[in-house]
Design an enzyme around this catalytic site. Structure first.
Site, PDB file in Angstrom:
ATOM      1  N   ASN A 122      28.978  61.772  43.464  1.00 55.26           N
ATOM      2  CA  ASN A 122      30.346  61.328  43.725  1.00 55.26           C
ATOM      3  C   ASN A 122      31.192  61.853  42.570  1.00 55.26           C
ATOM      4  OD1 ASN A 122      32.705  59.980  44.166  1.00 55.26           O
ATOM      5  ND2 ASN A 122      31.818  57.926  44.217  1.00 55.26           N
ATOM      6  N   ARG A 136      29.868  62.865  48.184  1.00 55.86           N
ATOM      7  CA  ARG A 136      30.976  62.082  48.721  1.00 55.86           C
ATOM      8  C   ARG A 136      32.213  62.967  48.653  1.00 55.86           C
ATOM      9  NH1 ARG A 136      33.456  56.425  46.402  1.00 55.86           N
ATOM     10  NH2 ARG A 136      34.898  56.117  48.116  1.00 55.86           N
ATOM     11  N   HIS A 183      37.469  54.697  52.498  1.00 63.73           N
ATOM     12  CA  HIS A 183      36.306  53.782  52.384  1.00 63.73           C
ATOM     13  C   HIS A 183      35.460  53.790  53.655  1.00 63.73           C
ATOM     14  CE1 HIS A 183      38.798  51.116  49.400  1.00 63.73           C
ATOM     15  NE2 HIS A 183      37.988  51.906  48.722  1.00 63.73           N
ATOM     16  N   ARG A 229      47.538  49.124  42.882  1.00 62.11           N
ATOM     17  CA  ARG A 229      48.339  49.768  43.938  1.00 62.11           C
ATOM     18  C   ARG A 229      49.128  48.720  44.730  1.00 62.11           C
ATOM     19  NH1 ARG A 229      43.414  53.120  46.458  1.00 62.11           N
ATOM     20  NH2 ARG A 229      42.315  53.077  44.478  1.00 62.11           N
ATOM     21  N   ASP A 238      42.059  43.544  36.824  1.00 60.63           N
ATOM     22  CA  ASP A 238      40.730  43.000  37.100  1.00 60.63           C
ATOM     23  C   ASP A 238      40.851  41.542  37.520  1.00 60.63           C
ATOM     24  OD1 ASP A 238      38.084  41.801  36.754  1.00 60.63           O
ATOM     25  OD2 ASP A 238      37.564  43.753  35.908  1.00 60.63           O
ATOM     26  N   GLU A 282      27.325  52.812  49.450  1.00 60.23           N
ATOM     27  CA  GLU A 282      27.805  54.098  49.953  1.00 60.23           C
ATOM     28  C   GLU A 282      26.804  55.210  49.654  1.00 60.23           C
ATOM     29  OE1 GLU A 282      31.341  52.782  47.900  1.00 60.23           O
ATOM     30  OE2 GLU A 282      32.549  53.852  49.372  1.00 60.23           O
TER      31      GLU A 282
HETATM   32  P1  ADP Z   1      35.992  50.267  42.708  1.00 56.30           P
HETATM   33  O1  ADP Z   1      34.665  50.831  43.195  1.00 56.30           O
HETATM   34  O2  ADP Z   1      37.103  50.361  43.701  1.00 56.30           O
HETATM   35  O3  ADP Z   1      36.381  50.701  41.336  1.00 56.30           O
HETATM   36  P2  ADP Z   1      34.567  47.740  42.697  1.00 56.30           P
HETATM   37  O4  ADP Z   1      34.123  47.622  44.087  1.00 56.30           O
HETATM   38  O5  ADP Z   1      33.551  48.025  41.635  1.00 56.30           O
HETATM   39  O6  ADP Z   1      35.795  48.720  42.552  1.00 56.30           O
HETATM   40  O7  ADP Z   1      35.319  46.384  42.318  1.00 56.30           O
HETATM   41  C1  ADP Z   1      35.825  46.186  41.031  1.00 56.30           C
HETATM   42  C2  ADP Z   1      36.645  44.914  41.021  1.00 56.30           C
HETATM   43  O8  ADP Z   1      35.855  43.811  41.494  1.00 56.30           O
HETATM   44  C3  ADP Z   1      37.020  44.538  39.599  1.00 56.30           C
HETATM   45  O9  ADP Z   1      38.260  45.070  39.263  1.00 56.30           O
HETATM   46  C4  ADP Z   1      37.096  43.047  39.658  1.00 56.30           C
HETATM   47  O10 ADP Z   1      38.435  42.712  39.873  1.00 56.30           O
HETATM   48  C5  ADP Z   1      36.326  42.619  40.888  1.00 56.30           C
HETATM   49  N1  ADP Z   1      35.183  41.762  40.506  1.00 56.30           N
HETATM   50  C6  ADP Z   1      33.956  42.133  40.135  1.00 56.30           C
HETATM   51  N2  ADP Z   1      33.203  41.054  39.859  1.00 56.30           N
HETATM   52  C7  ADP Z   1      33.976  39.964  40.048  1.00 56.30           C
HETATM   53  C8  ADP Z   1      33.791  38.554  39.934  1.00 56.30           C
HETATM   54  N3  ADP Z   1      32.636  38.040  39.532  1.00 56.30           N
HETATM   55  N4  ADP Z   1      34.822  37.756  40.220  1.00 56.30           N
HETATM   56  C9  ADP Z   1      36.004  38.265  40.599  1.00 56.30           C
HETATM   57  N5  ADP Z   1      36.237  39.578  40.720  1.00 56.30           N
HETATM   58  C10 ADP Z   1      35.254  40.415  40.464  1.00 56.30           C
END
Ligand code: ADP
Length: 398
Positions: free
Chosen positions: A7, A90, A179, A240, A282, A383
């Site tokens: 990826n 990917r 996605h 976003r 986050d 994925e």
């Molecule tokens: P991407 O692949 O789009 O970068 P992810 O699927 O890894 O994102 O998701 C990341 C987001 O998931 C983080 O920014 C966080 O906000 C959220 N996240 C991860 N663990 C937790 C948790 N335990 N509680 C709340 N939110 C979480």
């Protein structure tokens, strides 16, 4: 078959080496800071995680470093590069050209290049990854798995925007959705858990991560999804904005004298729950801020859940019903409170969450009670495994 899944992003590259028979991950990792300096994080099950500071002026030394790590005598998992039977990539955007994954040939690569205009940040990095693999592993079959392909089944009424039709014809301006690999994977896993043929189900899949999108999967195919021409559309995300009145950027440009790039940056990087809360993109930070009484953090979380619930409602309407809802990705898999708030909106559908199950983590499971009229699931997305499966199928069919 040993399949390397790649990826490639513009400055990073994630990889997994997957044994397609057992579907086990033999090793995985991440190259970061490509074009800056270079760092490789390598993981092998049963070993401590490793980090190496290296020099990655471009993707070539990064992919070479991945191969070196995989074949290393001490922490490698294969003896030589020749053990890699195929590479699955990917690829962000396949435009209208790709309705499914494809073995990479010269024509396929040219078609991916033609889609650069639609994904100027992502496709060039994906292409770089493909070309480097062609150099380093000549003759090894490579497969492209597109983020957009699953959504190519959407009907015109779902993918056309109500702007002059000539812009669709001239530039391909329409909804593509993203996605796709994740939505397809969790929808299939959901059908498996329900022990029902996917062709008989109406499923709404919610991929809620940093980027977030929702998909209506009817009879196994995508009929609508929340991301659009670009991954900026749909529900609010980490940074976003998601859908807003299209006049807002125009208003901002006039009022604040902003350039196109500045508005682009605001909508992609400074908006979403980061922009609303002023705390972070986050969700964990925002949930902590809310616990400390930060009211804008509360508004950000409420807005996010509201938009998710509203989009699910739209898809219940367009599919004329729903059998199951799936939550996946970082937030969807881990945040019980978010799932709870979303499902509270959906009680009118007869949804009844099991609060104990909703508090668990890490495994694919139903989180609704027996009385619930619609089943809700948490299903960790995968994925890379989907890419490995498609790669294997296409290589074997060759
Ligand atoms: P991407 O692949 O789009 O970068 P992810 O699927 O890894 O994102 O998701 C990341 C987001 O998931 C983080 O920014 C966080 O906000 C959220 N996240 C991860 N663990 C937790 C948790 N335990 N509680 C709340 N939110 C979480």
């Amino acid at each position: 078959m040993k399949i390397l899944v790649l990826n490639c992003g513009s400055s990073s590259l994630k990889y997994q080496l997957i044994d397609s028979e057992t579907e086990n991950v033999l090793a995985k990792g991440l190259c970061e800071r490509i074009g800056v300096d270079g760092r490789l994080k390598h993981e092998v099950p049963g070993m401590d995680k490793m980090t190496f500071d290296l020099d990655f002026p471009n993707h070539t030394p990064a992919i070479q470093a991945v191969i070196d790590a995989l074949t290393n005598a001490e922490y490698g998992v294969i003896k030589e590069i020749g053990e890699i039977d195929a590479v699955g990539h990917r690829v962000a955007h396949g435009g209208e050209k790709f309705t499914k994954s494809a073995i990479i040939t010269e024509e396929v690569l040219d078609a991916i290049k033609e889609c650069i205009e639609l994904a100027p940040l992502h496709n060039p990095a994906n292409i770089a990854g493909i070309e480097v693999c062609e150099q380093l592993m000549p003759g090894v079959p490579q497969v492209a798995v597109f983020d957009t392909a699953f959504h190519q089944t959407m009907p015109e009424k779902a993918y056309l925007y109500a702007i002059p039709y000539k812009y669709y014809e001239k530039y391909g301006i329409r909804k593509y959705g993203f996605h796709g690999t994740s939505h397809k994977y969790v929808a299939q896993e959901c059908a498996n858990l329900m022990d029902m043929p996917i062709e008989e189900l109406k499923i709404i899949t919610c991929h809620l991560g940093n980027g977030a999108s929702i998909c209506a999967v009817r009879n196994g195919i995508s009929i609508d999804t929340s991301m659009g021409f670009t991954p900026l559309d749909g529900i609010a995300m980490g940074t976003r904005s998601g859908s807003i009145d299209p006049s807002v950027p125009l208003f901002l440009m006039r009022k604040e004298g902003l350039s196109i790039d500045e508005v682009d940056n605001i909508l992609n990087k400074q908006s979403g729950v980061l922009g609303l809360s002023g705390v972070s993109s986050d969700f964990r930070d925002i949930e902590n801020a809310e616990a400390e009484g930060n009211s804008r953090a509360t508004v950000a979380l409420e807005t996010f859940a509201y938009r998710v619930a509203k989009t699910i409602g739209e898809y219940v309407a367009t599919m004329k019903g729903v059998d199951a809802i799936v939550f996946t990705a970082g937030l969807g898999e881990n945040s019980g409170p978010t799932r709870q708030v979303v499902c509270d909106y959906l009680r009118y559908l007869g949804i009844r969450l099991d609060s104990y199950k909703n508090s668990l983590r890490g495994q694919a499971m139903e989180i609704t009670t027996k009385q619930s009229r619609v089943q809700v699931f948490v299903i960790p997305t995968n994925e890379e495994l989907m890419i490995a499966r498609d790669t294997k199928d296409l290589v074997l069919a060759k």
